[in-house]
Write a protein that holds these residues in place. Structure first.
Motif, PDB file in Angstrom:
ATOM      1  N   GLN A  85      31.390 -22.420  25.853  1.00 38.90           N
ATOM      2  CA  GLN A  85      32.094 -21.313  26.515  1.00 38.90           C
ATOM      3  C   GLN A  85      33.034 -20.602  25.547  1.00 38.90           C
ATOM      4  N   GLU A  86      33.484 -21.289  24.503  1.00 33.28           N
ATOM      5  CA  GLU A  86      34.337 -20.658  23.484  1.00 33.28           C
ATOM      6  C   GLU A  86      33.600 -19.544  22.745  1.00 33.28           C
ATOM      7  N   HIS A  87      32.275 -19.604  22.726  1.00 36.94           N
ATOM      8  CA  HIS A  87      31.490 -18.688  21.908  1.00 36.94           C
ATOM      9  C   HIS A  87      30.634 -17.703  22.692  1.00 36.94           C
ATOM     10  N   THR A  88      30.293 -18.046  23.936  1.00 40.54           N
ATOM     11  CA  THR A  88      29.437 -17.169  24.735  1.00 40.54           C
ATOM     12  C   THR A  88      29.640 -17.484  26.215  1.00 40.54           C
ATOM     13  N   ARG A  89      29.060 -16.660  27.073  1.00 39.87           N
ATOM     14  CA  ARG A  89      29.206 -16.854  28.522  1.00 39.87           C
ATOM     15  C   ARG A  89      28.232 -17.931  28.997  1.00 39.87           C
ATOM     16  N   VAL A  90      28.779 -19.032  29.511  1.00 37.89           N
ATOM     17  CA  VAL A  90      27.956 -20.101  30.057  1.00 37.89           C
ATOM     18  C   VAL A  90      27.734 -19.820  31.541  1.00 37.89           C
ATOM     19  N   THR A  91      26.478 -19.891  31.959  1.00 28.88           N
ATOM     20  CA  THR A  91      26.156 -19.627  33.366  1.00 28.88           C
ATOM     21  C   THR A  91      25.838 -20.956  34.055  1.00 28.88           C
TER      22      THR A  91
ATOM     23  N   SER B 298      17.931 -12.140  29.078  1.00 38.66           N
ATOM     24  CA  SER B 298      17.601 -13.517  29.428  1.00 38.66           C
ATOM     25  C   SER B 298      18.833 -14.391  29.255  1.00 38.66           C
ATOM     26  N   VAL B 299      18.668 -15.663  29.540  1.00 44.01           N
ATOM     27  CA  VAL B 299      19.635 -16.662  29.121  1.00 44.01           C
ATOM     28  C   VAL B 299      18.894 -17.673  28.260  1.00 44.01           C
ATOM     29  N   VAL B 300      19.652 -18.423  27.493  1.00 42.62           N
ATOM     30  CA  VAL B 300      19.093 -19.486  26.669  1.00 42.62           C
ATOM     31  C   VAL B 300      19.522 -20.804  27.292  1.00 42.62           C
ATOM     32  N   ARG B 301      18.583 -21.733  27.424  1.00 42.33           N
ATOM     33  CA  ARG B 301      18.905 -23.050  27.967  1.00 42.33           C
ATOM     34  C   ARG B 301      18.928 -24.069  26.834  1.00 42.33           C
ATOM     35  N   LEU B 302      20.057 -24.761  26.695  1.00 42.38           N
ATOM     36  CA  LEU B 302      20.135 -25.878  25.762  1.00 42.38           C
ATOM     37  C   LEU B 302      19.981 -27.172  26.553  1.00 42.38           C
ATOM     38  N   THR B 303      19.304 -28.140  25.964  1.00 39.38           N
ATOM     39  CA  THR B 303      19.032 -29.418  26.617  1.00 39.38           C
ATOM     40  C   THR B 303      19.671 -30.547  25.825  1.00 39.38           C
ATOM     41  N   ILE B 304      20.437 -31.383  26.538  1.00 40.59           N
ATOM     42  CA  ILE B 304      21.067 -32.562  25.941  1.00 40.59           C
ATOM     43  C   ILE B 304      20.581 -33.784  26.711  1.00 40.59           C
ATOM     44  N   PRO B 305      19.659 -34.570  26.137  1.00 39.16           N
ATOM     45  CA  PRO B 305      19.211 -35.782  26.822  1.00 39.16           C
ATOM     46  C   PRO B 305      20.348 -36.799  26.949  1.00 39.16           C
ATOM     47  N   ILE B 306      20.414 -37.448  28.112  1.00 35.55           N
ATOM     48  CA  ILE B 306      21.424 -38.476  28.363  1.00 35.55           C
ATOM     49  C   ILE B 306      20.758 -39.849  28.468  1.00 35.55           C
ATOM     50  N   LEU B 307      19.677 -39.928  29.219  1.00 36.37           N
ATOM     51  CA  LEU B 307      18.953 -41.186  29.388  1.00 36.37           C
ATOM     52  C   LEU B 307      17.465 -40.892  29.243  1.00 36.37           C
ATOM     53  N   VAL B 308      16.839 -41.518  28.246  1.00 33.43           N
ATOM     54  CA  VAL B 308      15.430 -41.274  27.964  1.00 33.43           C
ATOM     55  C   VAL B 308      14.754 -42.606  27.682  1.00 33.43           C
TER      56      VAL B 308
ATOM     57  N   THR C 247      21.512 -29.749  31.155  1.00 32.52           N
ATOM     58  CA  THR C 247      21.042 -28.444  30.684  1.00 32.52           C
ATOM     59  C   THR C 247      22.157 -27.427  30.841  1.00 32.52           C
ATOM     60  N   ILE C 248      22.302 -26.584  29.819  1.00 34.49           N
ATOM     61  CA  ILE C 248      23.371 -25.581  29.784  1.00 34.49           C
ATOM     62  C   ILE C 248      22.730 -24.233  29.498  1.00 34.49           C
ATOM     63  N   ASP C 249      22.853 -23.304  30.443  1.00 34.07           N
ATOM     64  CA  ASP C 249      22.334 -21.954  30.264  1.00 34.07           C
ATOM     65  C   ASP C 249      23.462 -21.055  29.777  1.00 34.07           C
ATOM     66  N   MET C 250      23.144 -20.166  28.840  1.00 39.24           N
ATOM     67  CA  MET C 250      24.179 -19.286  28.288  1.00 39.24           C
ATOM     68  C   MET C 250      23.574 -17.971  27.817  1.00 39.24           C
ATOM     69  N   ALA C 251      24.433 -16.967  27.741  1.00 41.71           N
ATOM     70  CA  ALA C 251      23.979 -15.654  27.297  1.00 41.71           C
ATOM     71  C   ALA C 251      23.759 -15.681  25.793  1.00 41.71           C
ATOM     72  N   PRO C 252      22.596 -15.204  25.337  1.00 39.57           N
ATOM     73  CA  PRO C 252      22.381 -15.151  23.891  1.00 39.57           C
ATOM     74  C   PRO C 252      23.265 -14.075  23.264  1.00 39.57           C
ATOM     75  N   ASN C 253      23.879 -14.412  22.165  1.00 42.38           N
ATOM     76  CA  ASN C 253      24.672 -13.448  21.405  1.00 42.38           C
ATOM     77  C   ASN C 253      24.474 -13.761  19.920  1.00 42.38           C
ATOM     78  N   ASP C 254      25.174 -13.052  19.054  1.00 44.64           N
ATOM     79  CA  ASP C 254      24.975 -13.260  17.607  1.00 44.64           C
ATOM     80  C   ASP C 254      25.320 -14.690  17.198  1.00 44.64           C
ATOM     81  N   TRP C 255      26.394 -15.246  17.780  1.00 38.90           N
ATOM     82  CA  TRP C 255      26.772 -16.631  17.429  1.00 38.90           C
ATOM     83  C   TRP C 255      25.626 -17.591  17.744  1.00 38.90           C
ATOM     84  N   LEU C 256      25.046 -17.482  18.927  1.00 41.73           N
ATOM     85  CA  LEU C 256      23.986 -18.405  19.340  1.00 41.73           C
ATOM     86  C   LEU C 256      22.704 -18.171  18.533  1.00 41.73           C
ATOM     87  N   ARG C 257      22.358 -16.902  18.324  1.00 44.30           N
ATOM     88  CA  ARG C 257      21.155 -16.618  17.534  1.00 44.30           C
ATOM     89  C   ARG C 257      21.301 -17.175  16.113  1.00 44.30           C
TER      90      ARG C 257
END
Length: 197
Positions: free
Chosen positions: A90-96, A124-134, A177-187
């Motif tokens: 959230q410090e870098h882009t809008r998290v939805t 669009s939004v970009v989804r990041l995935t962080i596995p917790i239990l696999v 899973t964390i969805d966020m708006a793509p911006n220059d920082w994320l790209r």
């Protein structure tokens, strides 16, 4: 992974999160009764978190999340570590939308595409995935090949492409899973991680 893999479809980002802290906090969120797939929202449209807020106006395009404000659910107050992960982005882009996704042992998510979850898609939004239990026999297939995601890692996956999940293990699979708006920082983050692999 070759540089072709972003053009490709998967990039491991340079973050590692504390798996034990995430597991402990997920337990507090009440993932009890479910059939085979359980979704717990951690961040959602404002009117869903606080029903006293007005409904957002109709939108022509809901893809990028700009049609409403997004709020953490009240239960997040008891999950400071998960909150800190969301805040990091959230410090870098809008998290939805932020969710914990649990797939029961021995089940699968059928192959599908998500038309608005990719860097290459306008609005669009970009989804990041962080596995917790696999478990050992859990496979996330993207474009027909497994993505070797491990607990605590953070991945960008181009979900506009065909993907499915097969949980052949005896334990549930849990991802954040964390969805966020793509911006220059994320790209730039994704491109730099892709070229370093």
């Amino acid at each position: 992974m070759s540089v072709a893999a972003v053009a490709n479809d998967r990039v491991r980002l340079p973050f590692t999160f504390d798996v034990e802290k995430m597991k402990a906090e997920v337990k507090t969120l009440g993932m009890n009764e479910f059939i085979y797939y359980n979704v717990i929202p951690l961040r959602a449209p404002a009117h869903q978190v606080d029903p006293s807020l007005p409904l957002p106006p109709p939108a022509d395009d809901y893809a990028d999340g700009t049609w409403t404000e997004w709020l953490n659910i009240p239960a997040m107050a008891s999950t400071p570590y998960l909150t800190s992960i969301i805040d990091k982005f959230q410090e870098h882009t809008r998290v939805t939308l932020v969710r914990v996704l649990r797939l029961a042992a021995g089940n699968e998510v059928k192959e599908h595409t998500d038309p608005t979850l990719g860097l290459e898609v306008e609005r669009s939004v970009v989804r990041l995935t962080i596995p917790i239990l696999v478990g050992d026999e859990v496979d996330f297939f993207l474009n027909g090949t497994p993505v070797p995601m491990q607990p605590g890692e953070c991945w960008y996956l181009r979900l506009t492409d065909p993907h499915k999940v097969v949980n052949g293990s005896t334990t549930d699979r849990i991802n954040l899973t964390i969805d966020m708006a793509p911006n220059d920082w994320l790209r730039n983050l994704i491109q730099k991680a892709a070229t370093n692999d």
